[in-house]
Scaffold this active site. Structure first.
Site, PDB file in Angstrom:
ATOM      1  N   LYS A  32      -2.282   8.521  19.187  1.00  0.00           N
ATOM      2  CA  LYS A  32      -1.410   8.170  20.314  1.00  0.00           C
ATOM      3  C   LYS A  32      -0.151   9.027  20.365  1.00  0.00           C
ATOM      4  O   LYS A  32       0.306   9.387  21.450  1.00  0.00           O
ATOM      5  CB  LYS A  32      -1.052   6.690  20.282  1.00  0.00           C
ATOM      6  CG  LYS A  32      -0.223   6.251  19.092  1.00  0.00           C
ATOM      7  CD  LYS A  32       0.006   4.745  19.122  1.00  0.00           C
ATOM      8  CE  LYS A  32       0.808   4.269  17.921  1.00  0.00           C
ATOM      9  NZ  LYS A  32       2.165   4.824  17.862  1.00  0.00           N
ATOM     10  N   THR A  33       0.421   9.362  19.195  1.00  0.00           N
ATOM     11  CA  THR A  33       1.632  10.192  19.201  1.00  0.00           C
ATOM     12  C   THR A  33       1.326  11.579  19.747  1.00  0.00           C
ATOM     13  O   THR A  33       2.135  12.171  20.477  1.00  0.00           O
ATOM     14  CB  THR A  33       2.235  10.290  17.782  1.00  0.00           C
ATOM     15  OG1 THR A  33       2.451   8.980  17.275  1.00  0.00           O
ATOM     16  CG2 THR A  33       3.554  11.041  17.806  1.00  0.00           C
ATOM     17  N   ASP A 214       5.935   3.650  23.720  1.00  0.00           N
ATOM     18  CA  ASP A 214       5.000   3.573  22.601  1.00  0.00           C
ATOM     19  C   ASP A 214       4.955   2.136  22.076  1.00  0.00           C
ATOM     20  O   ASP A 214       5.905   1.378  22.251  1.00  0.00           O
ATOM     21  CB  ASP A 214       5.468   4.532  21.503  1.00  0.00           C
ATOM     22  CG  ASP A 214       4.423   4.711  20.413  1.00  0.00           C
ATOM     23  OD1 ASP A 214       3.254   4.359  20.640  1.00  0.00           O
ATOM     24  OD2 ASP A 214       4.792   5.207  19.326  1.00  0.00           O
ATOM     25  N   GLU A 215       3.838   1.766  21.421  1.00  0.00           N
ATOM     26  CA  GLU A 215       3.680   0.417  20.836  1.00  0.00           C
ATOM     27  C   GLU A 215       3.994  -0.663  21.879  1.00  0.00           C
ATOM     28  O   GLU A 215       4.696  -1.634  21.609  1.00  0.00           O
ATOM     29  CB  GLU A 215       4.593   0.251  19.613  1.00  0.00           C
ATOM     30  CG  GLU A 215       4.362   1.263  18.516  1.00  0.00           C
ATOM     31  CD  GLU A 215       3.067   1.049  17.739  1.00  0.00           C
ATOM     32  OE1 GLU A 215       2.259   0.184  18.149  1.00  0.00           O
ATOM     33  OE2 GLU A 215       2.842   1.739  16.739  1.00  0.00           O
ATOM     34  N   GLN A 245      -3.641  -4.879  18.169  1.00  0.00           N
ATOM     35  CA  GLN A 245      -2.627  -4.736  17.121  1.00  0.00           C
ATOM     36  C   GLN A 245      -1.329  -5.458  17.484  1.00  0.00           C
ATOM     37  O   GLN A 245      -0.261  -5.111  16.982  1.00  0.00           O
ATOM     38  CB  GLN A 245      -2.339  -3.261  16.852  1.00  0.00           C
ATOM     39  CG  GLN A 245      -3.537  -2.500  16.300  1.00  0.00           C
ATOM     40  CD  GLN A 245      -3.177  -1.083  15.887  1.00  0.00           C
ATOM     41  OE1 GLN A 245      -2.517  -0.853  14.880  1.00  0.00           O
ATOM     42  NE2 GLN A 245      -3.610  -0.116  16.678  1.00  0.00           N
ATOM     43  N   ARG A 617      -5.671   0.308   8.078  1.00  0.00           N
ATOM     44  CA  ARG A 617      -4.715   1.160   7.355  1.00  0.00           C
ATOM     45  C   ARG A 617      -5.444   2.082   6.386  1.00  0.00           C
ATOM     46  O   ARG A 617      -4.874   3.070   5.918  1.00  0.00           O
ATOM     47  CB  ARG A 617      -3.720   0.315   6.543  1.00  0.00           C
ATOM     48  CG  ARG A 617      -2.795  -0.636   7.297  1.00  0.00           C
ATOM     49  CD  ARG A 617      -2.126   0.001   8.477  1.00  0.00           C
ATOM     50  NE  ARG A 617      -2.898  -0.243   9.676  1.00  0.00           N
ATOM     51  CZ  ARG A 617      -2.727   0.416  10.816  1.00  0.00           C
ATOM     52  NH1 ARG A 617      -1.811   1.363  10.914  1.00  0.00           N
ATOM     53  NH2 ARG A 617      -3.465   0.147  11.874  1.00  0.00           N
TER      54      ARG A 617
END
Length: 685
Positions: A32-33, A214-215, A245, A617
């Site tokens: 995503k970044t 973002d997020e 998430q 993770r």
């Protein structure tokens, strides 16, 4: 910006969609970044100026990483003018520019959590820190819903909340008088300003013409409203998030914000990112199986081109001690199998902070270095922050938050009425609180007794600053600091402020450690901070005060060290490790259940998302621990495996074959057959 061949088709679609609102459903590890930074580059190509683009995220670390990646992609000159910040930093930017519209002076104070607790204790007329912290939490949740004290009083559900609403009213009055804001105000006040002031709203909509968030699944109600005010009817924005998430409902984040987007923006383009660049097939299929039990806002299923990898290990343990021993054995075993595996490649993740203790003990016994992510550092303790506020004020008299903390800690008869008058006076003349204290006309704003108390405090600060400037060497520095603590009666303040004498004694012991630490630096003795040993130059107490922020940063530094990470699942979000252990995956722990709370379907869904975050993770190996019995108070109770264990379908996923993996296998087989059919080349001597 040249086209990036590393972008997959879904990422490319997200980068190139500039005409209208866009929601990028970025699954865990889906890049995503990369999408956000490449989209910034695409916006620049489309004619946007750097200063017209705002990229908003939730942590300073994430904002810094995004800025660094943007620099690499578009160059430092263009990246310099981009607005890449957290929601709170953007709020500060807006209030610094427009605060006068709200009656704020240019240098308004931003209060930290401990400062807020101190003001709430005063507003509520209590010395009970825990009570003040409960008020702080309740008031924060109300502010995140966009409620002021009057609205909170109407919404209050019981007597406790009604009391909290009264305290909130007094708290608001004190903040206004002190010309101060708290962290929640950094979102709420800009939102109210943009809502009410059309001129200001139009100005900022024209300033920030494209917004990326973002997020997005972590936004709360007031952050969503702020976003709507910024983008206006043009709706030029990209929200990047993942409904799977969303794990911060307990602090006000709401998945409802994702649900509202397609309803309020019918032209919304939804683009799912499903290719995972982090984990192996077995790990991702277990994650997909778990999260598949939640109702879906949007369809999405992660896949990876990395192959199956190692199966997820289900580790049965007798109790917590046995679990810690097995985790240590697993770390040593993997390090023997993979010579390139460092300690920093391992993480032990758990639902509750108390689970860390037994792992710490086992790791220390095995001489394995570790760090506890999210734990309270020495410098975050209330008593150390109190003393640091005084030191900050010696260095910078214009530090208003430091002034407010120092002048009220310990209390010296200077109450909120006096400080309110001082804040109003300093705002009128546009000077700091400390500078206002010595103004000749201060007597026109308050009674002579109040002026005398403020002058006494000011003289104490100036005298301490003079002596700190001229005092060096360990013994002299320690004598100065001990004299100062005696002058302000700090030890008495600690014992009177805590019901437990044992707790107060521990806090005073921390103060003595801090004094010794500063004294050693003043004497140029060898120090060890953050794993680095060195000999410092002989310094004055003021020299040490001037570098206190650097010293604290160095002492807390641990990212570069080779250490196993112990972390809660909440704190692990956004991070990844090659090897992960999920600890205590039992009913009552994960999903977590407190005895005084009723379990709701919504609670289980958020806990399931937390499990999903924990699984994703892991990059190469994942172990899931289950306890046969676990400690509850002083007793052991039978350990019931978490419902999420069965949902992972660990036996079934071993038999599943990802369609993409199957296609790769078919192509490999075809290539093998072709090579067999090809006539062999004659051997040469």
């Amino acid at each position: 910006m040249s086209e990036a061949p590393s972008l997959n088709p879904a990422q490319m679609a997200a980068v190139h969609h500039l005409d209208g609102p866009c929601l990028v459903l970025a699954g865990a590890g889906s890049g995503k970044t990369r999408v956000i930074t490449h989209k910034i580059g695409r916006l620049l190509e489309a004619g946007y100026a750097p200063g017209q683009i705002a990229a908003i995220t939730f942590t300073n670390k994430a904002a810094q990483e995004m800025r660094e990646r943007a620099k690499e992609l578009i160059g430092g000159k263009a990246a310099k003018n981009l607005v890449i910040s957290t929601f709170h930093s953007l709020g500060v930017r807006l209030l610094r520019a427009e605060g006068a519209r709200l009656g704020l002076k240019d240098k308004f104070s931003i209060l930290g959590g401990d400062d807020v607790v101190g003001i709430l204790k005063d507003a509520g007329g209590t010395t009970d820190v825990n009570m003040a912290r409960r008020w702080q939490w309740t008031i924060s949740l109300w502010k995140n819903q966009g409620l002021d004290s009057d609205q909170a009083a109407t919404a209050a559900l019981d007597d406790d909340e009604r009391v909290a609403a009264v305290v909130m009213k007094r708290y608001e009055e004190r903040l206004a008088a002190y010309q101060a804001v708290d962290f929640d105000d950094l979102i709420g006040m800009p939102h109210r300003l943009l809502q009410r002031d059309e001129e200001c709203r139009t100005k900022w909509q024209n300033t920030l013409r494209y917004v990326l968030v973002d997020e997005y699944q972590d936004t709360n109600a007031i952050q969503y409203e702020l976003l709507k005010s910024l983008v206006g009817e043009r709706a030029m924005f990209t929200a990047v998030g993942d409904d799977d998430q969303s794990i911060y409902g307990w602090r006000g984040a709401t998945i409802e914000n994702l649900r509202r987007l397609p309803q309020e923006y019918p032209a919304l383009k939804v683009i799912p990112l499903e290719q995972n660049y982090r984990s192996t097939g077995f790990i991702l299929r277990a994650a997909n199986c778990v999260i598949g039990n939640n109702p879906k806002l949007f369809d999405k299923k992660l896949w990876s081109a990395f192959g199956d990898g190692d199966p997820v290990a289900l580790v049965e343990c007798d109790n917590e001690e046995h679990e810690a021993e097995r985790a240590v054995a697993r770390i040593n075993s993997i390090r023997s199998q993979y010579p390139d595996a460092a300690y920093k490649d391992f993480a032990i993740l758990y639902r509750a902070n108390h689970q860390a203790r037994v792992f710490e003990k086992a790791l220390r016994k095995a001489n394995i270095p570790y760090k506890v992510s999210g734990g309270q550092s020495f410098f975050e303790r209330t008593e150390i922050r109190d003393l640091c506020a005084w030191l900050r004020l010696l260095v910078n008299n214009d530090d208003d938050p430091a002034f407010l903390r120092a002048v009220t800690t310990p209390k010296r008869g200077i109450g909120h009425t006096t400080l309110g008058a001082l804040g109003e006076f300093s705002g009128k003349w546009k000077v700091s609180l400390f500078e206002a204290l010595f103004a000749e006309s201060l007597g026109t704003a308050m009674k002579p007794a109040a002026v005398a108390s403020l002058h006494e405090f000011g003289r104490m600060v100036n005298d301490l600053e003079y002596r700190a400037r001229h005092t060096s060497g360990s013994e002299d520095a320690k004598a100065l600091l001990m004299g100062w603590l005696k002058d302000i009666d700090y030890e008495k303040h600690l014992y009177e402020g805590d019901d437990s004498e044992k707790v107060a004694a521990g806090r005073w012991s921390n103060v003595m450690d801090f004094v010794d630490w500063i004294a050693r630096r003043c004497g140029g003795e060898i120090e060890n901070d953050g794993g680095m040993s060195f000999e410092t130059e002989r310094q004055t107490v003021l020299d040490v005060a001037q570098t206190i922020s650097v010293i604290i940063s160095l002492a807390e530094r641990s990212d570069e060290q080779d250490q196993v990470t112990l972390s809660t699942l909440h704190a692990s979000k956004g991070l990844e490790w090659p090897h992960v252990v999920l600890a205590g995956v039992n009913e009552g722990l994960l999903p977590f259940r407190s005895e005084d709370e009723e379990t709701t379907p919504q609670h289980i869904e958020e806990e399931r998302r937390l499990m999903y975050v924990g699984i994703t993770r892991a990059r190469r190996t994942l172990a899931v621990d289950v306890l046969r019995r676990r400690k509850k108070g002083r007793e052991f109770v039978p350990g019931v495996p978490s419902r999420f264990i069965a949902e992972m379908k660990l036996d079934e996923v071993k038999e599943q074959v990802d369609p993409r993996e199957k296609l790769k296998a078919l192509r490999a087989a075809a290539a093998a057959r072709a090579s067999i059919a090809k006539p062999e080349e004659p051997e040469t001597a």
